[in-house]
Design an enzyme around this catalytic site. Structure first.
Site, mmCIF file in Angstrom:
data_model
loop_
_atom_site.group_PDB
_atom_site.id
_atom_site.type_symbol
_atom_site.label_atom_id
_atom_site.label_comp_id
_atom_site.label_asym_id
_atom_site.label_seq_id
_atom_site.Cartn_x
_atom_site.Cartn_y
_atom_site.Cartn_z
ATOM 1 N N MET A 91 0.845 -1.203 0.000
ATOM 2 C CA MET A 91 0.000 0.000 0.000
ATOM 3 C C MET A 91 0.880 1.253 0.000
ATOM 4 O O MET A 91 0.385 2.365 0.247
ATOM 5 C CB MET A 91 -0.937 0.004 1.211
ATOM 6 C CG MET A 91 -1.901 -1.189 1.186
ATOM 7 S SD MET A 91 -3.432 -0.907 2.063
ATOM 8 C CE MET A 91 -2.838 -0.633 3.733
ATOM 9 N N LEU B 108 6.715 3.280 1.693
ATOM 10 C CA LEU B 108 7.607 2.133 1.851
ATOM 11 C C LEU B 108 8.663 2.351 2.922
ATOM 12 O O LEU B 108 9.133 3.467 3.142
ATOM 13 C CB LEU B 108 8.274 1.827 0.504
ATOM 14 C CG LEU B 108 7.288 1.543 -0.635
ATOM 15 C CD1 LEU B 108 8.049 1.187 -1.906
ATOM 16 C CD2 LEU B 108 6.306 0.440 -0.276
ATOM 17 N N HIS B 109 9.017 1.255 3.593
ATOM 18 C CA HIS B 109 10.071 1.253 4.607
ATOM 19 C C HIS B 109 10.930 0.014 4.396
ATOM 20 O O HIS B 109 10.716 -0.744 3.427
ATOM 21 C CB HIS B 109 9.456 1.304 6.010
ATOM 22 C CG HIS B 109 8.386 0.279 6.241
ATOM 23 N ND1 HIS B 109 8.651 -1.074 6.242
ATOM 24 C CD2 HIS B 109 7.052 0.400 6.441
ATOM 25 C CE1 HIS B 109 7.524 -1.731 6.462
ATOM 26 N NE2 HIS B 109 6.536 -0.863 6.579
ATOM 27 N N HIS C 14 9.260 -3.391 3.554
ATOM 28 C CA HIS C 14 8.874 -3.585 2.150
ATOM 29 C C HIS C 14 10.103 -3.897 1.294
ATOM 30 O O HIS C 14 10.054 -4.754 0.412
ATOM 31 C CB HIS C 14 8.220 -2.314 1.598
ATOM 32 C CG HIS C 14 6.936 -1.914 2.267
ATOM 33 N ND1 HIS C 14 6.827 -0.787 3.046
ATOM 34 C CD2 HIS C 14 5.708 -2.483 2.272
ATOM 35 C CE1 HIS C 14 5.578 -0.670 3.480
ATOM 36 N NE2 HIS C 14 4.877 -1.692 3.042
ATOM 37 N N GLN D 194 -10.492 -2.804 1.837
ATOM 38 C CA GLN D 194 -10.048 -3.451 3.073
ATOM 39 C C GLN D 194 -10.094 -2.534 4.283
ATOM 40 O O GLN D 194 -9.674 -2.927 5.377
ATOM 41 C CB GLN D 194 -8.657 -4.064 2.888
ATOM 42 C CG GLN D 194 -7.518 -3.071 2.778
ATOM 43 C CD GLN D 194 -6.211 -3.759 2.410
ATOM 44 O OE1 GLN D 194 -6.058 -4.279 1.317
ATOM 45 N NE2 GLN D 194 -5.263 -3.789 3.328
ATOM 46 N N GLN E 177 -2.914 -12.250 7.580
ATOM 47 C CA GLN E 177 -3.065 -11.961 6.156
ATOM 48 C C GLN E 177 -2.330 -13.003 5.316
ATOM 49 O O GLN E 177 -2.853 -13.490 4.308
ATOM 50 C CB GLN E 177 -2.514 -10.558 5.877
ATOM 51 C CG GLN E 177 -2.331 -10.230 4.415
ATOM 52 C CD GLN E 177 -1.920 -8.784 4.218
ATOM 53 O OE1 GLN E 177 -2.720 -7.883 4.389
ATOM 54 N NE2 GLN E 177 -0.668 -8.540 3.864
ATOM 55 N N MET F 187 8.388 -2.632 11.886
ATOM 56 C CA MET F 187 8.209 -1.495 10.975
ATOM 57 C C MET F 187 6.823 -1.552 10.370
ATOM 58 O O MET F 187 6.320 -2.618 10.022
ATOM 59 C CB MET F 187 9.271 -1.529 9.887
ATOM 60 C CG MET F 187 10.628 -1.185 10.410
ATOM 61 S SD MET F 187 11.764 -0.895 9.046
ATOM 62 C CE MET F 187 13.222 -0.476 9.989
ATOM 63 N N ARG G 44 1.994 2.602 9.500
ATOM 64 C CA ARG G 44 1.135 3.243 10.501
ATOM 65 C C ARG G 44 1.926 3.756 11.709
ATOM 66 O O ARG G 44 1.373 4.507 12.514
ATOM 67 C CB ARG G 44 0.027 2.288 10.947
ATOM 68 C CG ARG G 44 -1.023 2.072 9.857
ATOM 69 C CD ARG G 44 -2.226 1.314 10.361
ATOM 70 N NE ARG G 44 -3.332 1.370 9.415
ATOM 71 C CZ ARG G 44 -3.660 0.399 8.560
ATOM 72 N NH1 ARG G 44 -2.946 -0.712 8.517
ATOM 73 N NH2 ARG G 44 -4.678 0.538 7.743
HETATM 74 P P1 AMP Z 1 1.504 -2.879 3.475
HETATM 75 O O1 AMP Z 1 2.052 -1.837 2.563
HETATM 76 O O2 AMP Z 1 1.496 -2.489 4.907
HETATM 77 O O3 AMP Z 1 0.194 -3.440 2.975
HETATM 78 O O4 AMP Z 1 2.534 -4.088 3.405
HETATM 79 C C1 AMP Z 1 2.892 -4.658 2.170
HETATM 80 C C2 AMP Z 1 3.656 -5.920 2.422
HETATM 81 O O5 AMP Z 1 4.803 -5.652 3.203
HETATM 82 C C3 AMP Z 1 2.821 -6.958 3.210
HETATM 83 O O6 AMP Z 1 3.104 -8.249 2.704
HETATM 84 C C4 AMP Z 1 3.342 -6.790 4.610
HETATM 85 O O7 AMP Z 1 3.211 -7.946 5.402
HETATM 86 C C5 AMP Z 1 4.801 -6.482 4.348
HETATM 87 N N1 AMP Z 1 5.393 -5.784 5.496
HETATM 88 C C6 AMP Z 1 4.920 -4.672 6.106
HETATM 89 N N2 AMP Z 1 5.690 -4.351 7.162
HETATM 90 C C7 AMP Z 1 6.670 -5.289 7.228
HETATM 91 C C8 AMP Z 1 7.783 -5.526 8.105
HETATM 92 N N3 AMP Z 1 8.053 -4.728 9.141
HETATM 93 N N4 AMP Z 1 8.571 -6.586 7.853
HETATM 94 C C9 AMP Z 1 8.305 -7.428 6.823
HETATM 95 N N5 AMP Z 1 7.288 -7.252 5.947
HETATM 96 C C10 AMP Z 1 6.475 -6.203 6.152
#
Ligand code: AMP
Length: 279
Positions: free
Chosen positions: A30, A33-34, A37, A61, A155, A186, A189
């Site tokens: 979404m 990015l950190h 990601h 969602q 998820q 990380m 949010r």
């Molecule tokens: P999001 O942008 O939050 O929907 O996350 C996108 C993808 O990155 C999802 O598969 C998350 O599980 C993964 N993700 C988010 N935060 C982390 C993290 N701290 N470590 C590993 N994967 C992550």
């Protein structure tokens, strides 16, 4: 790195790579990015010659009153990070591209059971939104492999189950959670936290570590969960749940379960934080 917003251009690019016999990996996100990601992107490089990331803040969602409008959108910075991180293509569609007839009337994918507990109980409809958009992204990109973070453990299980049930021809790879130096998982949010809340937030990971230790030492599940909730409350967080589960099913653990996972969610200011730890 190319950035594509429309479906025909996406399909054309994928077809060119396929014609060359190249494997394709997909990392759905979404945005905002950190390093978590970017770990997924880095891992994807080990599985395919071509890595596609998607950025789509999926309205389906988010529940009413949740943070869809406020969710951080940082496309320009995200593009730079993806390019530097070894991504070949960014697919960043608008809402009308993925939901041309509106999100209400869109076909939905439901994974019953797994979607109804824990975060699914607190956020009704959330995992229908997740499964629907991930199914659609998998059909659009048709990757050999798609990568998801263990950070969002429920998820990941929902998506594995959807892929199995619908016989989607893709391998799902889970990637371990990337944490800040103080243990906080990380998350986009985390940006909602004030400095004071940011200092309180690692209590979630600490509570999980303590709970995992108690479980290993034979602690009774219900009392471990209660103690973890009390620790969260004492640290100023508002616990939603702390639950010790069978790692494959999220059911209450029985002695035969080889692997268990402790999942937790808690509210802290504007943020709803989630985390989990395998025992
Ligand atoms: P999001 O942008 O939050 O929907 O996350 C996108 C993808 O990155 C999802 O598969 C998350 O599980 C993964 N993700 C988010 N935060 C982390 C993290 N701290 N470590 C590993 N994967 C992550």
């Amino acid at each position: 790195m190319d950035c594509i917003n429309d479906i025909p251009s996406l399909r054309a690019q994928i077809a060119r790579w396929r014609a060359e016999g190249e494997r394709v990996a997909l990392v759905p996100t979404m945005g905002n990015l950190h390093a978590g990601h970017l770990r997924l992107i880095g891992e994807a490089r080990h599985h395919a010659q071509r890595v596609v990331a998607s950025i789509f803040v999926n309205p389906l969602q988010f529940g009413p009153g949740e943070d869809f409008a406020a969710y951080p959108r940082t496309l320009a910075e995200d593009r730079e990070q993806l390019g530097a991180g070894g991504c070949d293509l960014l697919f960043a569609p608008g809402v009308e591209t993925l939901y041309p007839h509106g999100q209400e009337g869109h076909t939905r994918v439901e994974v019953p059971g797994l979607s109804d507990v824990l975060c699914g109980a607190s956020r009704p409809g959330h995992f229908v939104g997740v499964a629907t958009v991930v199914c659609k992204l998998l059909n659009l990109v048709q990757p050999d492999v798609a990568l998801f973070g263990e950070k969002d453990y429920q998820q990941l299980l929902v998506i594995r189950r959807m892929v199995e049930d619908l016989a989607l021809p893709v391998e799902i790879v889970g990637v371990p959670t990337v944490r800040e130096s103080d243990g906080l998982a990380m998350s986009s949010r985390n940006a909602y936290l004030t400095p004071e809340e940011r200092a309180q937030a690692p209590a979630l990971y600490r509570a999980l570590c303590a709970a995992a230790q108690s479980v290993r030492e034979g602690g009774e599940v219900a009392s471990v969960e209660r103690a973890a909730c009390a620790a969260l409350a004492a640290a100023g967080l508002e616990p939603d749940y702390v639950r010790v589960c069978a790692a494959r099913t999220l059911a209450a653990p029985v002695p035969e379960d080889r692997e268990r996972v402790i999942l937790a969610a808690a509210r802290l200011g504007r943020a709803r934080l989630i985390d989990n730890l395998k025992v």
